[in-house]
Enzyme design. Structure first.
Site, PDB file in Angstrom:
ATOM      1  N   ASP A 316       0.845  -1.186   0.000  1.00 56.67           N
ATOM      2  CA  ASP A 316       0.000   0.000   0.000  1.00 56.67           C
ATOM      3  C   ASP A 316       0.885   1.243   0.000  1.00 56.67           C
ATOM      4  OD1 ASP A 316      -2.458  -1.261   0.032  1.00 56.67           O
ATOM      5  OD2 ASP A 316      -2.412  -1.515   2.201  1.00 56.67           O
ATOM      6  N   ASP A 353      -6.745  24.203  13.542  1.00 58.45           N
ATOM      7  CA  ASP A 353      -6.990  22.994  12.755  1.00 58.45           C
ATOM      8  C   ASP A 353      -6.174  21.840  13.344  1.00 58.45           C
ATOM      9  OD1 ASP A 353      -7.364  21.032  10.885  1.00 58.45           O
ATOM     10  OD2 ASP A 353      -6.861  22.275   9.143  1.00 58.45           O
ATOM     11  N   GLU A 357      -2.710  17.690   8.454  1.00 56.73           N
ATOM     12  CA  GLU A 357      -2.363  18.670   7.424  1.00 56.73           C
ATOM     13  C   GLU A 357      -2.295  20.074   8.015  1.00 56.73           C
ATOM     14  OE1 GLU A 357      -4.693  16.423   7.166  1.00 56.73           O
ATOM     15  OE2 GLU A 357      -4.104  15.109   5.508  1.00 56.73           O
ATOM     16  N   SER A 385     -16.213  21.084   6.579  1.00 49.41           N
ATOM     17  CA  SER A 385     -17.475  20.365   6.408  1.00 49.41           C
ATOM     18  C   SER A 385     -17.524  19.798   4.997  1.00 49.41           C
ATOM     19  CB  SER A 385     -18.672  21.296   6.644  1.00 49.41           C
ATOM     20  OG  SER A 385     -18.837  22.183   5.558  1.00 49.41           O
ATOM     21  N   ALA A 387     -19.984  19.755   3.118  1.00 49.84           N
ATOM     22  CA  ALA A 387     -20.828  20.586   2.250  1.00 49.84           C
ATOM     23  C   ALA A 387     -20.016  21.696   1.594  1.00 49.84           C
ATOM     24  CB  ALA A 387     -21.983  21.176   3.053  1.00 49.84           C
ATOM     25  N   VAL A 390     -14.301  23.482   2.861  1.00 48.17           N
ATOM     26  CA  VAL A 390     -13.316  24.480   3.265  1.00 48.17           C
ATOM     27  C   VAL A 390     -13.256  24.509   4.785  1.00 48.17           C
ATOM     28  CG1 VAL A 390     -13.703  25.915   1.229  1.00 48.17           C
ATOM     29  CG2 VAL A 390     -14.959  26.406   3.350  1.00 48.17           C
ATOM     30  N   SER A 391     -12.156  25.052   5.315  1.00 44.83           N
ATOM     31  CA  SER A 391     -12.034  25.333   6.747  1.00 44.83           C
ATOM     32  C   SER A 391     -11.318  26.665   6.869  1.00 44.83           C
ATOM     33  CB  SER A 391     -11.249  24.233   7.460  1.00 44.83           C
ATOM     34  OG  SER A 391      -9.928  24.169   6.967  1.00 44.83           O
ATOM     35  N   ASP A 525      -5.046  -4.570   5.830  1.00 49.32           N
ATOM     36  CA  ASP A 525      -5.653  -4.477   7.154  1.00 49.32           C
ATOM     37  C   ASP A 525      -7.175  -4.404   7.112  1.00 49.32           C
ATOM     38  OD1 ASP A 525      -5.996  -1.978   6.107  1.00 49.32           O
ATOM     39  OD2 ASP A 525      -4.965  -0.898   7.713  1.00 49.32           O
ATOM     40  N   ASP A 529      -9.332  -6.170   1.861  1.00 47.75           N
ATOM     41  CA  ASP A 529      -8.044  -6.779   1.518  1.00 47.75           C
ATOM     42  C   ASP A 529      -8.061  -8.294   1.696  1.00 47.75           C
ATOM     43  OD1 ASP A 529      -6.698  -4.368   0.941  1.00 47.75           O
ATOM     44  OD2 ASP A 529      -6.406  -3.991   3.072  1.00 47.75           O
TER      45      ASP A 529
END
Length: 689
Positions: A316, A353, A357, A385, A387, A390-391, A525, A529
């Site tokens: 993977d 956040d 990331e 979200s 919908a 974005v954050s 896992d 798989d």
């Protein structure tokens, strides 16, 4: 992160030595030697020479009787050293199993009448639970048996099984629903469905396999057994013909006498492949022990052997080749804006956040500016979200947003802003490099792009290069698009990749390679798989995966670290290399012993054979006894090598063959010449020959 490891056991732990010595004596039972025909014949030879010695004491000269007695003694030592090697390796496996047994306890369990937290229950012992039973586990309670979470989510401490101190999340649905008996819920409550019967749990199977003594022989071991039996048969024929020739020659020439029973048995024992026959059981069991040191359990001895023959490796991408979470690596301003403006907006939009990331963005800003300064009381975080996609954050009249290109573009246009002409080019540049572009805006102004990139694990490219040198093809499997997959594959140095992979794609690829004659290994896992794991020759399942994945695999990684597949392959090859090296050494030994035994056995009938006594051994008796003693002593001297294994070297098979032939073949020829001569000198001095 601290990690508890199982205690490392040296090759000669005092307690293990004591137990191995006792076991060595118990294994003298001929019925227990049936699995090792070569050593069975050596023990029978020891019995015959012992009887000959006892008879000779009353009917022969003292010198002849004592010679027979010395040979008999060292034949018994040969068998005992062989038993010791096997017992020591078995003891190490049982010591590992003992540490696992400490985790296996009987605990009370709440057996529910329905899959509901409010359902009534009966309190029973974990030993009374059966497959399909529904059980409730609360905070600080031990999970009573292997199962699948059917309701709820909880934080579970698996240190009793894996040695890992950090707790893990187990929840219903998805790929992290499997729980193991003996682990502890440390937060929240879960309902599980028991998936095994008593005595058949994951821990029970681990204990059984770690003990090693019950490990079935692999195809390679069986092939080697056939070789050893063939060689043994040949040398038996040689011994019989030697007696016939000596008897005929003595009768026809009137010189000397036929080779004695003692000499014939010594001839057989020294020429038969006793060294590898004695060490073969230790090599296989020691391989399982080395896997256990890595927190890896082989549920099949054949899996380790197969790992040594693997020539196609499926891995993977996420979590195996890459770190698993994309990280910010670069800020790309657009529309003439500065790096400072872009980093300031990125800081405000990411300060609260908690995603990997988001944290990586803060880290990158700190690396570039040397400081991160924000007043949290003036900020209202905007969570991501599905919908809006974005954050960001509200800071008074200013709104900072980050997100996908189309989502940010839509938000900016709705606020009356315009899209910079160079934005699309910057976004395409990041995407073409295999990264994820995050666009950042301040109110109606688009400031730039954050480059999120998959970060390769340290040293992964070098490991793939090593595997390529020994003929193993590496294939990356990912659900990413072809562009991203191609970029990561090129950076990692894998030989091929499968993008946008689905479960049936993995299964199809494995079957295709197997139909072409390849041995295929893979990791997995998830439930999706399981089909591919069941099909692969070497299937490594993560311990934090689903029950179907664990049941389909033949190797379980307790640390759930997919990169260990590379270590497993190396250990498998190490076992094959060790077996090949010791086999080469054992057979090469016979050359030197031939020059010691054959002239000594027949020199009375054929004086011309004296020219073959190139080692200058004192007498025929000392030559034979020296060869028998060396044959016995070489076994314990090679036990550390059998247990530790020959060091794995990344080189093509042809070069590896030449290397082993040079080191162990040449060494196997030279060592006996030196060893037998030294022993002969000692015997000559002690016996005043």
């Amino acid at each position: 992160m601290s990690r508890k490891r199982y205690p490392r056991l040296g090759a000669f732990e005092p307690k293990l030595i004591r137990e191995a010595l006792i076991s060595s004596l118990l294994k003298l039972d001929l019925r227990k030697q049936k699995g090792n025909p070569v050593m069975l014949l050596v023990e029978i030879g020891g019995i015959l020479t012992t009887l000959s010695f006892l008879i000779g004491v009353f009917s022969a000269t003292a010198k002849s009787s004592f010679f027979t007695g010395f040979v008999s003694l060292w034949l018994w030592m040969t068998v005992l050293f062989s038993n010791f090697a096997e017992s020591l390796s078995e003891g190490r496996g049982k010591a590992r199993a003992a540490s696992l047994r400490q985790s296996k306890t009987s605990v009370p369990a709440r057996k529910l009448t329905a899959e509901s937290f409010d359902a009534s229950f009966n309190e029973v012992s974990s030993a009374d639970l059966r497959q399909g039973d529904i059980v409730l586990i609360k905070t600080n309670e031990i999970i009573p048996g292997d199962g699948e979470v059917v309701k709820g989510a909880a934080l579970v401490n698996e240190a009793a099984i894996t040695g890992e101190s950090a707790p893990v999340i187990r929840e219903s649905g998805g790929d992290r629903s499997a729980v193991t008996g003996g682990t502890t819920v440390i937060a929240n409550e879960i309902i599980i469905r028991i998936t095994t019967e008593p005595g058949q749990s994951f821990l029970d199977r681990m204990i059984s396999m770690v003990e090693g003594a019950e490990r079935r022989k692999t195809p390679n071991e069986i092939a080697l057994d056939i070789l050893l039996l063939s060689l043994t048969g040949v040398f038996l024929a040689v011994v019989v013909s030697t007696y016939s020739v000596s008897a005929y020659s003595a009768a026809s020439s009137g010189m000397g006498s036929p080779a004695s029973l003692t000499v014939l048995i010594a001839l057989f024992v020294c020429l038969a492949p006793t060294t590898i026959a004695a060490l073969l059981p230790a090599i296989g069991i020691a391989g399982m022990d080395r896997l256990f040191q890595l927190n890896v359990i082989a549920l099949s001895g054949r899996a380790i052997e197969a790992a040594g023959d693997v020539n196609v490796l499926l891995l993977d991408k996420t979590g195996t080749i890459t770190l698993g979470n994309r990280q910010a690596t670069e800020f790309l301003p657009v529309g003439g804006h500065s790096h400072e403006d872009l980093m300031e907006a990125s800081l405000f939009s990411s300060f609260s956040d908690e995603t990997p990331e988001g944290k990586s963005i803060i880290t990158l800003i700190q690396e570039k500016t040397g400081k991160v300064s924000v007043s949290p009381e003036n900020i209202t975080f905007i969570p991501f979200s599905a919908a809006t996609r974005v954050s960001g954050a509200h800071c008074g009249e200013i709104t900072y947003l980050k997100g996908a290109y189309d989502a940010i573009t839509k938000a900016v246009l709705e606020c009356g802003g315009t899209i910079p002409s160079d934005l699309k080019a910057k976004v395409d540049r990041v995407a073409s490099a295999g990264g994820t572009p995050l666009v950042v805006a301040r109110n109606e102004v688009t400031l730039g792009v954050i480059f999120l990139k998959d970060i390769l694990k340290t040293g992964i490219r070098e490991r793939f290069a090593d595997l390529r040198q020994i003929g193993i093809k590496t294939i990356m499997i990912t659900g990413d698009n072809h562009l991203t997959a191609a970029t990561i594959a090129a950076e990692a140095g894998v030989d091929d990749y499968l993008a946008e992979a689905r479960p049936d794609d993995k299964l199809r690829m494995i079957k295709e390679y197997q139909n072409e004659g390849y041995m295929v290994a893979m990791t997995g896992d998830g439930t999706n798989d399981a089909p591919a794991l069941a099909q692969a020759d070497v299937a490594v399942a993560m311990n934090n995966g689903t029950q179907p994945a664990r049941e389909a695999a033949n190797i379980i990684d307790l640390d759930s670290d997919p990169t260990k597949l590379l270590d497993i392959v190396e250990i498998g090859k190490q076992i094959l290399m060790t077996r090949g090296a010791l086999t080469t050494f054992s057979i090469a030994n016979d050359i030197a012993k031939y020059f010691a035994i054959i002239p000594a056995a027949l020199i009375g009938i054929y004086p011309q054979l004296k020219v073959l006594n190139i080692m200058g051994l004192a007498t025929p008796e000392s030559a034979i006894l020296s060869a028998v003693i060396f044959n016995a002593l070489v076994i314990p001297l090679l036990i550390p090598l059998a247990l530790a294994g020959v060091k794995f070297k990344t080189m093509p098979a042809s070069k590896l063959f030449t290397y082993n032939l040079t080191i162990f073949g040449l060494g196997g020829v030279i060592a006996p010449f030196i060893g037998i001569k030294i022993i002969d000198l000692v015997l000559a001095g002690l016996l005043h020959i």
